[in-house]
Design a protein around this motif. Structure first.
Motif, PDB file in Angstrom:
ATOM      1  N   GLU A 161      31.625  33.218  45.313  1.00 30.79           N
ATOM      2  CA  GLU A 161      31.986  32.966  43.924  1.00 30.79           C
ATOM      3  C   GLU A 161      31.582  34.148  43.047  1.00 30.79           C
ATOM      4  O   GLU A 161      32.337  34.591  42.193  1.00 30.79           O
ATOM      5  CB  GLU A 161      31.284  31.691  43.448  1.00 30.79           C
ATOM      6  CG  GLU A 161      31.712  31.293  42.057  1.00 30.79           C
ATOM      7  CD  GLU A 161      31.190  29.907  41.679  1.00 30.79           C
ATOM      8  OE1 GLU A 161      30.325  29.384  42.408  1.00 30.79           O
ATOM      9  OE2 GLU A 161      31.658  29.372  40.670  1.00 30.79           O
ATOM     10  N   GLU A 162      30.380  34.679  43.306  1.00 33.28           N
ATOM     11  CA  GLU A 162      29.908  35.812  42.512  1.00 33.28           C
ATOM     12  C   GLU A 162      30.766  37.051  42.764  1.00 33.28           C
ATOM     13  O   GLU A 162      31.080  37.803  41.847  1.00 33.28           O
ATOM     14  CB  GLU A 162      28.443  36.122  42.859  1.00 33.28           C
ATOM     15  CG  GLU A 162      27.471  35.107  42.290  1.00 33.28           C
ATOM     16  CD  GLU A 162      26.077  35.261  42.877  1.00 33.28           C
ATOM     17  OE1 GLU A 162      25.119  35.012  42.153  1.00 33.28           O
ATOM     18  OE2 GLU A 162      25.957  35.619  44.065  1.00 33.28           O
ATOM     19  N   ILE A 163      31.159  37.214  44.013  1.00 32.93           N
ATOM     20  CA  ILE A 163      32.005  38.368  44.347  1.00 32.93           C
ATOM     21  C   ILE A 163      33.331  38.261  43.603  1.00 32.93           C
ATOM     22  O   ILE A 163      33.811  39.217  42.991  1.00 32.93           O
ATOM     23  CB  ILE A 163      32.230  38.440  45.878  1.00 32.93           C
ATOM     24  CG1 ILE A 163      30.926  38.800  46.576  1.00 32.93           C
ATOM     25  CG2 ILE A 163      33.323  39.452  46.209  1.00 32.93           C
ATOM     26  CD1 ILE A 163      30.989  38.718  48.074  1.00 32.93           C
ATOM     27  N   ARG A 202      36.955  39.755  39.242  1.00 28.65           N
ATOM     28  CA  ARG A 202      37.792  39.368  38.100  1.00 28.65           C
ATOM     29  C   ARG A 202      37.434  40.192  36.880  1.00 28.65           C
ATOM     30  O   ARG A 202      38.305  40.726  36.201  1.00 28.65           O
ATOM     31  CB  ARG A 202      37.572  37.885  37.772  1.00 28.65           C
ATOM     32  CG  ARG A 202      38.393  36.976  38.632  1.00 28.65           C
ATOM     33  CD  ARG A 202      38.545  35.619  37.961  1.00 28.65           C
ATOM     34  NE  ARG A 202      39.265  34.732  38.858  1.00 28.65           N
ATOM     35  CZ  ARG A 202      38.726  33.652  39.422  1.00 28.65           C
ATOM     36  NH1 ARG A 202      37.484  33.305  39.161  1.00 28.65           N
ATOM     37  NH2 ARG A 202      39.442  32.917  40.240  1.00 28.65           N
ATOM     38  N   ALA A 203      36.131  40.295  36.625  1.00 24.19           N
ATOM     39  CA  ALA A 203      35.696  41.049  35.447  1.00 24.19           C
ATOM     40  C   ALA A 203      36.090  42.517  35.589  1.00 24.19           C
ATOM     41  O   ALA A 203      36.365  43.182  34.602  1.00 24.19           O
ATOM     42  CB  ALA A 203      34.194  40.912  35.266  1.00 24.19           C
ATOM     43  N   ALA A 204      36.132  42.997  36.800  1.00 23.73           N
ATOM     44  CA  ALA A 204      36.514  44.397  37.011  1.00 23.73           C
ATOM     45  C   ALA A 204      38.025  44.552  37.120  1.00 23.73           C
ATOM     46  O   ALA A 204      38.516  45.636  37.447  1.00 23.73           O
ATOM     47  CB  ALA A 204      35.831  44.931  38.264  1.00 23.73           C
ATOM     48  N   ARG A 205      38.754  43.467  36.916  1.00 21.03           N
ATOM     49  CA  ARG A 205      40.223  43.468  36.990  1.00 21.03           C
ATOM     50  C   ARG A 205      40.716  43.928  38.347  1.00 21.03           C
ATOM     51  O   ARG A 205      41.724  44.627  38.465  1.00 21.03           O
ATOM     52  CB  ARG A 205      40.806  44.338  35.879  1.00 21.03           C
ATOM     53  CG  ARG A 205      40.364  43.841  34.515  1.00 21.03           C
ATOM     54  CD  ARG A 205      41.196  44.397  33.422  1.00 21.03           C
ATOM     55  NE  ARG A 205      41.393  43.390  32.397  1.00 21.03           N
ATOM     56  CZ  ARG A 205      42.565  42.840  32.102  1.00 21.03           C
ATOM     57  NH1 ARG A 205      43.636  43.197  32.751  1.00 21.03           N
ATOM     58  NH2 ARG A 205      42.656  41.939  31.149  1.00 21.03           N
ATOM     59  N   ALA A 206      39.977  43.533  39.357  1.00 16.94           N
ATOM     60  CA  ALA A 206      40.384  43.902  40.708  1.00 16.94           C
ATOM     61  C   ALA A 206      40.904  42.687  41.476  1.00 16.94           C
ATOM     62  O   ALA A 206      41.574  42.820  42.483  1.00 16.94           O
ATOM     63  CB  ALA A 206      39.193  44.499  41.455  1.00 16.94           C
ATOM     64  N   HIS A 207      40.600  41.499  40.953  1.00 20.72           N
ATOM     65  CA  HIS A 207      40.881  40.275  41.684  1.00 20.72           C
ATOM     66  C   HIS A 207      42.359  40.138  42.072  1.00 20.72           C
ATOM     67  O   HIS A 207      42.686  39.836  43.210  1.00 20.72           O
ATOM     68  CB  HIS A 207      40.450  39.092  40.822  1.00 20.72           C
ATOM     69  CG  HIS A 207      40.647  37.756  41.456  1.00 20.72           C
ATOM     70  ND1 HIS A 207      40.041  37.396  42.631  1.00 20.72           N
ATOM     71  CD2 HIS A 207      41.415  36.689  41.079  1.00 20.72           C
ATOM     72  CE1 HIS A 207      40.401  36.169  42.953  1.00 20.72           C
ATOM     73  NE2 HIS A 207      41.229  35.712  42.034  1.00 20.72           N
ATOM     74  N   SER A 255      29.781  43.594  47.443  1.00 20.08           N
ATOM     75  CA  SER A 255      28.408  43.079  47.473  1.00 20.08           C
ATOM     76  C   SER A 255      27.438  44.089  48.070  1.00 20.08           C
ATOM     77  O   SER A 255      26.343  43.735  48.483  1.00 20.08           O
ATOM     78  CB  SER A 255      28.358  41.774  48.267  1.00 20.08           C
ATOM     79  OG  SER A 255      28.770  41.999  49.586  1.00 20.08           O
ATOM     80  N   TYR A 256      27.823  45.364  48.096  1.00 14.18           N
ATOM     81  CA  TYR A 256      26.983  46.398  48.723  1.00 14.18           C
ATOM     82  C   TYR A 256      25.574  46.447  48.126  1.00 14.18           C
ATOM     83  O   TYR A 256      24.597  46.595  48.839  1.00 14.18           O
ATOM     84  CB  TYR A 256      27.648  47.770  48.569  1.00 14.18           C
ATOM     85  CG  TYR A 256      26.965  48.850  49.342  1.00 14.18           C
ATOM     86  CD1 TYR A 256      27.078  48.904  50.724  1.00 14.18           C
ATOM     87  CD2 TYR A 256      26.180  49.809  48.708  1.00 14.18           C
ATOM     88  CE1 TYR A 256      26.443  49.876  51.454  1.00 14.18           C
ATOM     89  CE2 TYR A 256      25.530  50.785  49.432  1.00 14.18           C
ATOM     90  CZ  TYR A 256      25.661  50.815  50.795  1.00 14.18           C
ATOM     91  OH  TYR A 256      25.028  51.778  51.512  1.00 14.18           O
ATOM     92  N   MET A 294      28.264  37.741  32.882  1.00 12.97           N
ATOM     93  CA  MET A 294      29.666  37.982  33.224  1.00 12.97           C
ATOM     94  C   MET A 294      30.562  36.983  32.506  1.00 12.97           C
ATOM     95  O   MET A 294      30.245  35.801  32.468  1.00 12.97           O
ATOM     96  CB  MET A 294      29.878  37.849  34.729  1.00 12.97           C
ATOM     97  CG  MET A 294      29.752  39.184  35.431  1.00 12.97           C
ATOM     98  SD  MET A 294      29.831  38.929  37.188  1.00 12.97           S
ATOM     99  CE  MET A 294      28.091  38.807  37.558  1.00 12.97           C
ATOM    100  N   THR A 295      31.639  37.437  31.972  1.00 13.08           N
ATOM    101  CA  THR A 295      32.546  36.530  31.290  1.00 13.08           C
ATOM    102  C   THR A 295      33.438  35.862  32.326  1.00 13.08           C
ATOM    103  O   THR A 295      34.057  36.521  33.140  1.00 13.08           O
ATOM    104  CB  THR A 295      33.422  37.300  30.295  1.00 13.08           C
ATOM    105  OG1 THR A 295      33.981  38.404  30.983  1.00 13.08           O
ATOM    106  CG2 THR A 295      32.636  37.797  29.112  1.00 13.08           C
ATOM    107  N   ALA A 296      33.453  34.565  32.297  1.00  7.44           N
ATOM    108  CA  ALA A 296      34.282  33.850  33.268  1.00  7.44           C
ATOM    109  C   ALA A 296      35.701  33.738  32.721  1.00  7.44           C
ATOM    110  O   ALA A 296      35.917  33.131  31.674  1.00  7.44           O
ATOM    111  CB  ALA A 296      33.710  32.462  33.508  1.00  7.44           C
TER     112      ALA A 296
END
Lengths: 161, 769
Positions: free
Chosen positions: B629-631, B636-641, B620-621, A1-3
Motif C-alpha cells: 500500500e505504501e509503495i 501515486r504521489a510521484a505520478r508513476a502509478h 522500496s529501496y 503523503m497526499t492520498a
C-alpha cells in the motif's frame, strides 16, 4: 503523503455491454465505459491491488483485496483479467538448444508451443523459485515453481538459470 | 572580559621546535608573534623550506618569499627592509598592506600587496593550502580585533564532534575517535590466517587429515626393505628366504595405499570446504568495506580494478589455499619425515643425498623476489584490461555513436598486450627455473646411486637399504620440485592478497563517529557555518554561510563549477567539510551515524539509477519493509502509478540493467517515488528535471510538488523556471554565494541572477521565433 481520491471510489457494478466493452458503475453514481482492469502485482500478489483504469489509462479506483468484492463483481473482474493476461504457464520443457538464439519447445497450460529466445538473459528468476521467460516476440511464459518441474525439464532450465 | 593586548596572543610557544630559535632571533622584544606560515616551495617551485611570520608590527619573510630570490644582495621590493645575513625581509603592517592566498595552477601562492602592487610572493604545495588560509585570516582577525587565542595559525582548533577533543589536520574526527582497523598492513599472506581462525575446527581437522595422509604415504617404501633383505636377496643367494612374511608385507602395502587414498580424499574435501569459506568471508568483508568507503575513494578508482580485486583476486587466494597450501604442508611434512627416516637408517648415505638441498634453497630464494614483481605487474595489467571492459561496455552507445569501435578494440589490444608481456616475463624466468630444479633432482638421485653402490660394495649397507633410499629420495626430490612450483603460486597469491588488503586497510575519509548522536525526528534546519571545501589545491567552496529553515525550499543557481553540487554533497555527507561546519538542527552532521543520518535525506538525481529488480523493489529501496500500500501511494504521489499499471507486469516488472526499458521521465518518477517512500526531512533535487523534455518535465514537476511539501528542499537547476516554488534562490559563483533572495527581488537587483535569467529567457524567445 497526499492520498489521491481515486482509492476512495467503490465499484458498484461491472458488466459487459453489447459491444463487449466493460462498463463500470461507481458508488458516486457515475458510469464509465471501456474500463480496463489491471493487477498492480500480477506475479507477487495477484489477489490484491487491482486497479480499474478508464480507456485513457487513468486510474479510476483501486481494489485492495479481491475477496472483499461481491462475488458477481469479482467473477466478471477475474474473467476480464484472465482475458487480458496472456502468460502461459510452462509445465514441461521438451527441448531447448543451448546456442543463442535458442529454440525452445515447451508444454504449457495452454498447449504445446515453440518459441525462440534472443539471449539467455531472457530467462530470469523472479521469486526464489519462480522463473519468467520472455521470447523474441515479447510473449511471457511463467514457471511458477522450478522445483516442481520434472527432472528432465529442470536439467534443461539449469543451463539458463 | 579582560583587556586583550597583542601580547596575550603571542603564540611563540606553539611554534614547531625547529623554528623556535630562528624566530626568536628575528623578532624584537616588544614584538608579539601572531601567526606563521611554513612555506615549502621557492619562487621557481623547487622544494625549499622557509617561513613567513605575522607579528603585531610587521610581516617577516625569509628568502624564499623574495620576488627575486636568486640575488640576495638585491635591495628588495619597495618598503622592504633586508637583513642581509638571514636573507629575511620585512614589511611594516601599514593600512594598505594586505595579504591573500591564491591558487596558481598546481601550487598555491601567498601574495603580499600594497596600494602600489605586489610586494612579495610565497609559493606552497596544496598540503599547505589550509595553513595559508589561516595565516591570511590571522591578519584579518588582528585588524578587526577579533583575534582569539583559541585560533592558532597552524591548526585552527576544531573540536571533534564525537568526543570534544581538538582535531589535528584535515580529519573530520580526532584520532582516537576514528575507529582503527585491528591490524596494521603486514605480511598479506599471514593475515589470511585471521580468516582461517573463524573456521577453526574444520581448519584443524584439515591439518590432522593432512598429517595422517602424508604419514600413511610414507609407509610403502619402508616395507620394500624387508621384502628385499629378508626374502628376495636371500632367496637369490640360495639362502633360506622368509616367504611366510610376504602376505603380511604385501598386505601392508595394499593397506597403506587404501588408507592414503581415504585420508587424501577426506583431506581434499575438508580443505577445499575451508578455503572456499575463507575466500567467501574475504569477499564479503572486502565488499562490505568497499560499500562503507566514501565517494572520494570511488572517484579515484577504476571500476574494473575494484571488480577484479573483489572477484579474481579473492578467487586466486581460494585456489591457493585449497590446492597449493595443502600441497605445501604435505611437502614440508614429507621432507621432514623422509629426512628423519633416512638419517635413522644410515647417516652417511643420508648426508650424501641431502647435498643439493642448500643449492636448491638458494635458487628458490633468488627466483622468488623476481617472480613476485612479475606477478604484481601481471595483476595490474589484468586489472587494466578489466577496466577497459568496465569502461566501454556501459558506454557502448557513445562508442558506436562516434564510430570509435576500432579505437576501443585497439585500446583493449594494448591492455591485453601488457598482460601478455607481463606473463612472458614471468614465463621466461619460470621456464629456466623449472628444469634447473629437475636437473638438481636428477643429480641428487645420481649421488645416492654413487654413494650407495660404493657402500654396498664395501658391505656397509644391504641392497634393501639402498632400494629404500632410492625410493624415498625420488619422492623427496619430486616434492622439492613441486615445492619450487609453489614459489610462483605463493608469489601470485601474495600479490593478490596485497591487493585485497589494499581495500581492507583503506580507512573511510568520511569517518563514522564512535559515539554517534541519535538523530531522532529531525526538523530539517540546515546551517552552513564558514564552510570551505577543496579538491586537492582547488578551492571549490569557500566561506559559505547559509541557513535553511525547516520546510523551506531553496534553489541553488549558478554556472557549472560554481560549487552547487559540492554544497549538496556536503549536506549528504558524501564528503566532509575542509573547514567550518554543516549543522542540521544545530548539530554537526559529523556527530550523527552516517547510516542513520542519510535515512533522513531524499535524493533525486539528474540520471536516476535503477537497480536490476522489480519496480516495487526499486521504489522500496530505501525502506525494504514498506507495504504494498505504501509503495502504491508513493508511486501515486510521484505520478508513476498509472504508467506502471500499463506495464504488463505492473509493479513486478523488472527494470534496471537487463530489465524493461523505461523512458527517462519514467525512471525519474520511480526515483521520486523512491525518495518519497522514505519520507525524508531533507530533500535534494540535483538537476532532477534537466534530462527530460518539457512535457515530461511538467509531469515530473507535479510529482516533485507532492514531494517537497513540508520538507527542507535544496534544488539545483539550470532551467530557472523549475525553481518557481523556491522561497529563496541562492546564487553561487566560483565557490561563493553572491546573491540570496526571492526571484523578484533578485531580478530587480540586476546582478548575476538577473543576467542568468535574461540569458535564458532570451534563449527561449529565440527558440520560440
Amino acid at each position: 503523503m497526499t492520498a489521491p481520491q481515486t482509492s476512495a471510489l467503490k465499484p458498484v457494478s461491472l458488466e459487459h455491454d453489447a459491444w463487449g466493452q466493460l462498463i463500470l458503475e461507481t458508488d458516486d453514481g457515475r458510469r464509465f465505459t471501456g474500463v480496463i482492469p489491471a493487477r498492480a502485482f500480477p506475479v507477487s500478489d495477484p489477489e490484491h491491488w487491482v486497479s480499474i483504469c478508464d480507456s485513457q489509462g487513468h486510474e479510476l479506483l483501486s481494489i485492495e483485496n479481491l475477496s472483499s468484492l461481491a462475488s458477481g463483481l469479482r467473477t466478471v473482474l477475474e474473467a476480464e483479467l484472465a482475458h487480458r493476461e496472456f502468460v502461459p504457464v510452462i509445465q514441461r520443457l521438451v527441448s531447448a538448444t543451448t546456442q543463442e538464439p535458442s529454440d525452445w519447445v515447451v508444454e504449457t497450460d495452454r498447449g504445446r508451443t515453440a518459441f525462440q529466445l534472443n539471449s539467455e538473459d531472457d530467462v530470469r528468476r523472479i521469486e526464489p523459485d519462480q522463473a519468467s521467460i520472455v521470447d523474441s516476440h515479447g510473449i511471457r511464459y511463467l514457471i511458477p515453481c522450478v522445483a516442481k518441474l520434472d527432472p528432465a525439464s529442470r536439467r534443461i532450465l539449469d543451463h539458463f538459470l | 572580559m579582560p583587556v586583550r593586548t597583542p601580547e596575550n596572543f603571542d603564540i611563540r610557544q606553539e611554534l614547531p621546535l625547529r623554528l623556535r630559535a630562528t624566530v626568536d632571533a628575528m623578532l624584537g622584544r616588544e614584538e608579539a608573534l601572531l601567526g606563521w606560515f611554513e612555506v615549502d616551495l621557492d619562487a621557481r617551485l623547487n622544494f625549499v623550506d622557509s617561513f613567513v611570520l605575522l607579528t603585531d608590527k610587521r610581516i617577516v619573510g625569509t628568502s624564499g618569499g623574495d620576488l627575486r630570490p636568486t640575488s640576495p644582495q638585491n635591495n628588495g621590493a619597495p618598503g622592504g627592509m633586508e637583513d642581509a645575513a638571514a636573507g629575511e625581509k620585512s614589511w611594516p603592517l601599514s593600512a594598505e598592506l594586505s595579504i591573500q592566498s591564491k591558487e596558481k595552477g598546481g601550487a598555491g601562492a601567498l601574495e603580499l600587496v600594497d596600494a602600489n602592487g605586489l610586494l612579495a610572493q610565497w609559493r606552497f604545495t596544496p598540503a599547505r593550502t589550509k595553513a595559508a588560509h589561516h595565516f591570511v585570516d590571522r591578519l584579518k582577525q588582528f585588524r578587526s580585533g577579533s583575534l582569539s587565542d583559541g585560533d592558532l595559525s597552524e591548526s585552527s582548533e576544531v573540536l571533534c564532534p564525537s568526543c570534544g577533543s581538538p582535531i589535528k589536520g584535515d580529519q573530520g574526527l580526532c584520532e582516537t575517535c576514528i575507529a582503527l582497523p585491528g591490524t596494521r598492513p603486514g605480511r598479506s599472506l599471514l593475515r589470511l590466517l585471521r580468516f582461517a581462525r573463524k573456521r577453526g575446527a574444520m581448519s584443524f581437522l584439515g591439518l590432522v587429515l593432512t598429517v595422517g595422509s602424508t604419514s600413511a604415504g610414507m609407509v610403502p617404501p619402508y616395507l620394500t626393505k624387508p621384502i628385499l633383505d629378508k626374502v628376495l636377496v636371500p632367496y637369490q643367494n640360495g639362502q633360506e628366504a622368509a616367504f611366510r612374511l610376504i602376505p603380511w608385507l604385501l598386505g601392508g602395502l595394499a593397506a597403506a595405499s587404501i588408507l592414503t587414498w581415504i585420508l587424501s580424499w577426506a583431506r581434499t574435501y575438508v580443505v577445499a570446504w575451508v578455503s572456499e569459506r575463507i575466500a567467501a568471508d574475504l569477499r564479503n568483508q572486502t565488499y562490505a568495506h568497499l560499500q562503507r568507503l566514501s565517494l572520494e575513494y570511488f572517484g579515484g578508482k577504476r571500476t574494473g580494478d575494484l571488480i577484479a580485486r573483489v572477484s579474481t583476486d579473492t578467487d586466486r587466494i581460494c585456489y591457493f589455499l585449497s590446492v597449493y597450501l595443502v600441497d605445501f604442508a604435505n611437502d614440508i611434512l614429507m621432507i621432514v619425515m623422509t629426512a628423519g627416516i633416512l638419517l635413522s637408517i644410515d647417516v652417511r648415505l643420508a648426508a650424501a643425498t641431502l647435498i643439493p638441498l642448500p643449492l636448491i634453497a638458494w635458487l628458490v630464494h633468488q627466483v622468488r623476489s623476481r617472480l613476485r614483481g612479475g606477478f604484481q605487474l601481471g595483476s595490474r595489467a589484468w586489472a587494466d584490461m578489466t577496466s577497459v571492459l568496465a569502461d566501454t561496455i556501459p558506454g557502448i552507445r557513445v562508442v558506436k555513436a562516434f564510430a570509435q569501435e576500432h579505437r576501443e578494440i585497439e585500446r583493449f589490444r594494448r591492455a591485453n598486450d601488457r598482460v601478455l608481456h607481463a606473463n612472458d616475463r614471468v614465463n621466461r624466468l619460470w621456464s629456466f627455473f623449472g628444469p634447473v630444479i629437475v636437473l638438481l633432482t636428477d643429480l641428487g638421485i645420481l649421488i645416492v646411486w654413487i654413494v650407495g653402490v660404493w657402500q654396498v660394495y664395501n658391505k656397509n649397507v644391504t641392497v634393501g637399504t639402498l632400494t629404500l633410499f632410492v625410493a624415498y629420495i625420488s619422492r623427496f626430490y619430486v616434492r622439492l620440485d613441486s615445492m619450487s612450483r609453489m614459489v610462483s603460486a605463493t608469489q601470485r597469491t601474495a600479490a593478490a592478497a596485497q591487493r585485497v588488503f589494499g581495500i581492507l586497510d583503506r580507512e573511510a575519509t568520511v569517518p563514522e563517529p564512535v559515539h554517534p548522536i541519535k538523530t531522532g525526528r529531525l526538523s530539517g534546519r540546515i546551517e552552513f557555518r564558514d564552510v570551505g571545501f577543496r579538491y586537492g589545491a582547488r578551492t571549490v567552496v569557500e566561506g559559505l554561510n547559509l541557513t535553511i529553515e525547516p520546510g523551506e525550499m531553496i534553489g541553488l543557481v549558478g554556472p557549472s563549477g560554481s560549487g552547487k553540487t559540492t554544497v549538496v554533497n556536503l549536506v549528504c555527507r558524501f564528503y566532509d567539510v575542509a573547514e567550518g561546519t554543516v549543522l542540521i538542527d544545530g548539530t554537526d552532521v559529523r556527530s550523527f551515524s552516517i547510516e542513520e543520518y542519510r535515512q533522513h535525506i531524499g535524493l533525486v538525481l539528474q540520471e536516476p539509477f535503477l537497480f536490476y529488480g522489480t519496480i516495487a523493489e526499486n521504489i522500496s529501496y530505501g525502506r525494504p519493509g514498506a507495504t504494498r500500500e505504501e509503495i502504491i501511494s508513493a508511486a501515486r504521489a510521484a505520478r508513476a502509478h498509472e504508467f506502471i499499471l500499463r506495464l504488463p507486469d505492473g509493479y513486478d516488472s523488472l527494470v534496471g540493467e537487463r530489465g524493461q526499458s523505461l523512458s527517462g521521465g519514467e525512471r525519474q518518477r520511480i526515483s521520486i517515488a523512491r525518495a518519497l517512500l522514505i519520507d525524508p526531512r531533507i530533500l535534494i533535487l540535483d538537476e532532477a528535471t534537466s534530462s527530460v523534455d518539457t512535457e515530461t518535465e511538467r509531469e515530473i514537476q507535479l510529482a516533485l510538488d507532492n514531494l517537497i511539501q513540508g520538507r527542507t528542499t535544496i534544488a539545483i537547476a539550470h532551467r530557472l523556471s523549475t525553481l518557481s516554488r523556491a522561497s529563496r534562490l541562492v546564487v553561487m559563483e566560483r565557490g561563493h554565494i553572491v546573491e540570496i533572495g526571492p526571484h523578484q527581488e533578485l531580478l530587480a537587483q540586476g546582478g548575476t541572477y538577473s543576467r542568468l535569467y535574461r540569458a535564458q529567457s532570451d534563449h527561449l524567445e529565440e527558440r520560440a521565433l
